[in-house]
Design a protein around this motif. Structure first.
Motif, PDB file in Angstrom:
ATOM      1  N   ALA A  94       0.841  -1.196   0.000  1.00 20.68           N
ATOM      2  CA  ALA A  94       0.000   0.000   0.000  1.00 20.68           C
ATOM      3  C   ALA A  94       0.876   1.246   0.000  1.00 20.68           C
ATOM      4  N   THR A  95       0.397   2.280  -0.655  1.00 18.79           N
ATOM      5  CA  THR A  95       1.126   3.546  -0.663  1.00 18.79           C
ATOM      6  C   THR A  95       1.147   4.157   0.732  1.00 18.79           C
ATOM      7  N   ASP A  96       0.020   4.057   1.439  1.00 18.98           N
ATOM      8  CA  ASP A  96      -0.028   4.559   2.810  1.00 18.98           C
ATOM      9  C   ASP A  96      -1.278   4.016   3.496  1.00 18.98           C
ATOM     10  N   TYR A  97      -1.386   4.327   4.772  1.00 21.17           N
ATOM     11  CA  TYR A  97      -2.471   3.847   5.615  1.00 21.17           C
ATOM     12  C   TYR A  97      -2.894   5.005   6.506  1.00 21.17           C
ATOM     13  N   LEU A  98      -4.169   5.377   6.430  1.00 21.27           N
ATOM     14  CA  LEU A  98      -4.675   6.519   7.191  1.00 21.27           C
ATOM     15  C   LEU A  98      -5.660   6.056   8.251  1.00 21.27           C
ATOM     16  N   LEU A  99      -5.412   6.471   9.477  1.00 21.61           N
ATOM     17  CA  LEU A  99      -6.272   6.108  10.590  1.00 21.61           C
ATOM     18  C   LEU A  99      -7.327   7.201  10.803  1.00 21.61           C
ATOM     19  N   LYS A 100      -8.592   6.795  10.806  1.00 19.68           N
ATOM     20  CA  LYS A 100      -9.688   7.735  11.041  1.00 19.68           C
ATOM     21  C   LYS A 100      -9.750   8.124  12.514  1.00 19.68           C
ATOM     22  N   PRO A 101     -10.172   9.339  12.826  1.00 20.09           N
ATOM     23  CA  PRO A 101     -10.479  10.440  11.905  1.00 20.09           C
ATOM     24  C   PRO A 101      -9.208  11.002  11.260  1.00 20.09           C
ATOM     25  N   ILE A 102      -9.274  11.254   9.984  1.00 19.98           N
ATOM     26  CA  ILE A 102      -8.094  11.641   9.204  1.00 19.98           C
ATOM     27  C   ILE A 102      -7.897  13.156   9.264  1.00 19.98           C
ATOM     28  N   SER A 103      -6.711  13.579   9.643  1.00 21.66           N
ATOM     29  CA  SER A 103      -6.393  15.011   9.610  1.00 21.66           C
ATOM     30  C   SER A 103      -5.894  15.373   8.214  1.00 21.66           C
ATOM     31  N   GLU A 149       1.095  13.005  -1.108  1.00 22.56           N
ATOM     32  CA  GLU A 149       2.405  13.390  -1.640  1.00 22.56           C
ATOM     33  C   GLU A 149       3.235  12.144  -1.956  1.00 22.56           C
ATOM     34  N   LYS A 150       3.134  11.126  -1.116  1.00 22.05           N
ATOM     35  CA  LYS A 150       3.792   9.854  -1.399  1.00 22.05           C
ATOM     36  C   LYS A 150       3.236   9.240  -2.671  1.00 22.05           C
ATOM     37  N   ALA A 151       1.908   9.285  -2.819  1.00 22.99           N
ATOM     38  CA  ALA A 151       1.282   8.738  -4.024  1.00 22.99           C
ATOM     39  C   ALA A 151       1.739   9.494  -5.268  1.00 22.99           C
ATOM     40  N   TYR A 152       1.864  10.810  -5.138  1.00 21.52           N
ATOM     41  CA  TYR A 152       2.301  11.620  -6.275  1.00 21.52           C
ATOM     42  C   TYR A 152       3.731  11.272  -6.682  1.00 21.52           C
ATOM     43  N   GLU A 157      10.458   7.420  -4.741  1.00 18.19           N
ATOM     44  CA  GLU A 157       9.944   6.893  -3.475  1.00 18.19           C
ATOM     45  C   GLU A 157      10.595   5.578  -3.089  1.00 18.19           C
ATOM     46  N   SER A 158      11.051   4.825  -4.099  1.00 15.79           N
ATOM     47  CA  SER A 158      11.673   3.535  -3.811  1.00 15.79           C
ATOM     48  C   SER A 158      13.037   3.686  -3.142  1.00 15.79           C
ATOM     49  N   GLU A 159      13.615   4.889  -3.165  1.00 14.92           N
ATOM     50  CA  GLU A 159      14.965   5.094  -2.650  1.00 14.92           C
ATOM     51  C   GLU A 159      15.052   6.044  -1.458  1.00 14.92           C
ATOM     52  N   PHE A 160      14.047   6.898  -1.285  1.00 10.94           N
ATOM     53  CA  PHE A 160      14.097   7.892  -0.218  1.00 10.94           C
ATOM     54  C   PHE A 160      12.778   7.910   0.548  1.00 10.94           C
ATOM     55  N   ILE A 161      12.865   8.205   1.838  1.00  9.45           N
ATOM     56  CA  ILE A 161      11.660   8.259   2.665  1.00  9.45           C
ATOM     57  C   ILE A 161      11.804   9.360   3.713  1.00  9.45           C
ATOM     58  N   ARG A 162      10.727  10.056   3.955  1.00 11.20           N
ATOM     59  CA  ARG A 162      10.724  11.081   4.997  1.00 11.20           C
ATOM     60  C   ARG A 162      10.468  10.409   6.337  1.00 11.20           C
ATOM     61  N   VAL A 163      11.284  10.706   7.332  1.00  8.91           N
ATOM     62  CA  VAL A 163      11.175  10.049   8.638  1.00  8.91           C
ATOM     63  C   VAL A 163      10.901  11.041   9.764  1.00  8.91           C
ATOM     64  N   HIS A 164      10.900  12.311   9.409  1.00 11.86           N
ATOM     65  CA  HIS A 164      10.752  13.363  10.423  1.00 11.86           C
ATOM     66  C   HIS A 164      10.394  14.644   9.686  1.00 11.86           C
ATOM     67  N   ARG A 165       9.804  15.576  10.382  1.00 13.65           N
ATOM     68  CA  ARG A 165       9.514  16.873   9.755  1.00 13.65           C
ATOM     69  C   ARG A 165      10.755  17.481   9.127  1.00 13.65           C
ATOM     70  N   SER A 166      11.917  17.200   9.696  1.00 12.51           N
ATOM     71  CA  SER A 166      13.155  17.836   9.242  1.00 12.51           C
ATOM     72  C   SER A 166      14.137  16.899   8.554  1.00 12.51           C
ATOM     73  N   PHE A 167      13.736  15.648   8.276  1.00  9.13           N
ATOM     74  CA  PHE A 167      14.704  14.714   7.694  1.00  9.13           C
ATOM     75  C   PHE A 167      14.082  13.793   6.635  1.00  9.13           C
ATOM     76  N   ILE A 168      14.807  13.656   5.532  1.00  7.34           N
ATOM     77  CA  ILE A 168      14.561  12.637   4.506  1.00  7.34           C
ATOM     78  C   ILE A 168      15.831  11.801   4.443  1.00  7.34           C
ATOM     79  N   VAL A 169      15.705  10.480   4.391  1.00  5.00           N
ATOM     80  CA  VAL A 169      16.899   9.631   4.358  1.00  5.00           C
ATOM     81  C   VAL A 169      16.925   8.771   3.105  1.00  5.00           C
ATOM     82  N   SER A 170      18.123   8.434   2.689  1.00  2.00           N
ATOM     83  CA  SER A 170      18.316   7.452   1.621  1.00  2.00           C
ATOM     84  C   SER A 170      18.199   6.066   2.250  1.00  2.00           C
TER      85      SER A 170
END
Length: 229
Positions: free
Chosen positions: A93-102, A111-114, A180-193
Motif C-alpha cells: 500500500a502507498t499509505d495507511y490513514l487512521l480515522k479520523p483523518i487530519s 504526496e507519497k502517491a504523487y 519513493e523507492s529510494e528515499f523516505i521522509r522520517v521526520h519533519r526535518s529529515f529525509i533519508v536514503s
C-alpha cells in the motif's frame, strides 16, 4: 494528474475525502462509492491511478477488494482500526490513514502517491537531479545522497564524501523530485536514503556516524517499509 476514486460504506468519510482532494491540485477524485460491487464495475471500465479504500466494510474487506482488482493500482487504505495497518502494508500500500483523518496526515499520504505516480510514469529512472545553490545549478547523483536536513526554507543535502550542499528549497518540493523507492521522509526535518541506513535503534537511524530521529508521525510508514525489505 492522478485519477482516483474512493470506496467507503460511510458517506461522511467520503465527504471528508472529497473535501481534502479538492484542496490538492494534482488529484482528480473522479467518483466515490459506498458499494464495492459498483466500484469494481467502474474500475473494470475506467481504470484509475489511486484508490482511497476503507478496510472495514460489511460486504467485503478493503484488503480482499484490493486483491480482486484486475490491474495493479496505488492504494491508500483508510480505517478506524489500527490493527489492520501491517496487513495493509504487506500489499505494498502507498499509505495507511487512521480515522479520523487530519488534513496534514492526508497531505503526507497523497504526496507519497504523487511521488510514486511520477516515478511509474517516467520512461527511464532518473539517476541524478540538479539543485540550485551558490548561484549555480549543481548536479547531484541520487546514489551519493546520504540524507536531507530541513532548516526552515533551506535544506542541507548531505552527500557521501562531498561537501554538504545548502539550498533554498522546501522539504516538500525536494521530496517530489526523489524516487519513493529510494528515499523516505522520517521526520519533519529529515529525509533519508534507504540504502544508506546502517542500523536503526530506539527510533534513531544511523547513517555515516549521524543520528537521525524517526518522529511519531512517520514511524508506522517507515517501519512497515523496513519490514518489506
Amino acid at each position: 494528474m492522478i485519477k482516483a476514486i474512493a470506496l467507503d460504506d460511510e458517506p461522511p468519510a467520503l465527504e471528508v475525502l472529497q473535501n481534502f482532494c479538492g484542496k490538492i491540485d494534482f488529484i482528480d477524485l473522479e467518483k466515490t462509492f459506498t458499494k464495492s460491487e459498483d466500484a469494481l464495475k467502474y474500475l473494470k471500465k475506467y481504470p484509475v491511478d489511486l484508490l482511497f479504500l476503507d478496510i472495514n466494510m460489511p460486504a467485503i474487506s478493503g484488503i480482499d477488494f484490493y486483491k480482486k482488482l484486475p490491474r495493479k493500482t496505488m492504494v491508500i487504505f483508510t480505517t478506524a482500526y489500527s490493527e489492520y495497518a501491517v496487513e495493509g502494508f504487506t500489499l505494498s500500500a502507498t499509505d495507511y490513514l487512521l480515522k479520523p483523518i487530519s488534513f496534514v496526515r492526508f497531505e503526507q499520504a497523497v504526496e507519497k502517491a504523487y511521488s510514486q505516480w511520477k516515478s511509474q510514469n517516467q520512461s527511464s529512472e532518473q539517476q541524478y537531479l540538479f539543485i540550485r545553490a551558490d548561484y549555480s545549478l549543481i548536479k547531484i547523483l541520487l546514489s551519493d545522497i546520504l540524507f536531507i536536513e530541513g532548516l526552515d526554507d533551506y535544506l542541507k543535502i548531505h552527500i557521501q564524501n562531498q561537501k554538504t550542499i545548502v539550498a533554498r528549497m522546501t522539504m516538500k518540493a525536494l521530496l517530489q523530485k526523489l524516487p519513493e523507492s529510494e528515499f523516505i521522509r522520517v521526520h519533519r526535518s529529515f529525509i533519508v536514503s534507504i540504502s544508506k541506513i546502517e542500523k536503526v535503534r530506539s527510533k534513531i537511524i544511523y547513517i555515516n556516524d549521524e543520528e537521525i530521529p524517526v518522529s511519531a508521525s512517520y514511524e508506522v510508514t517507515f517501519f512497515a517499509l523496513l519490514n518489506q525489505q
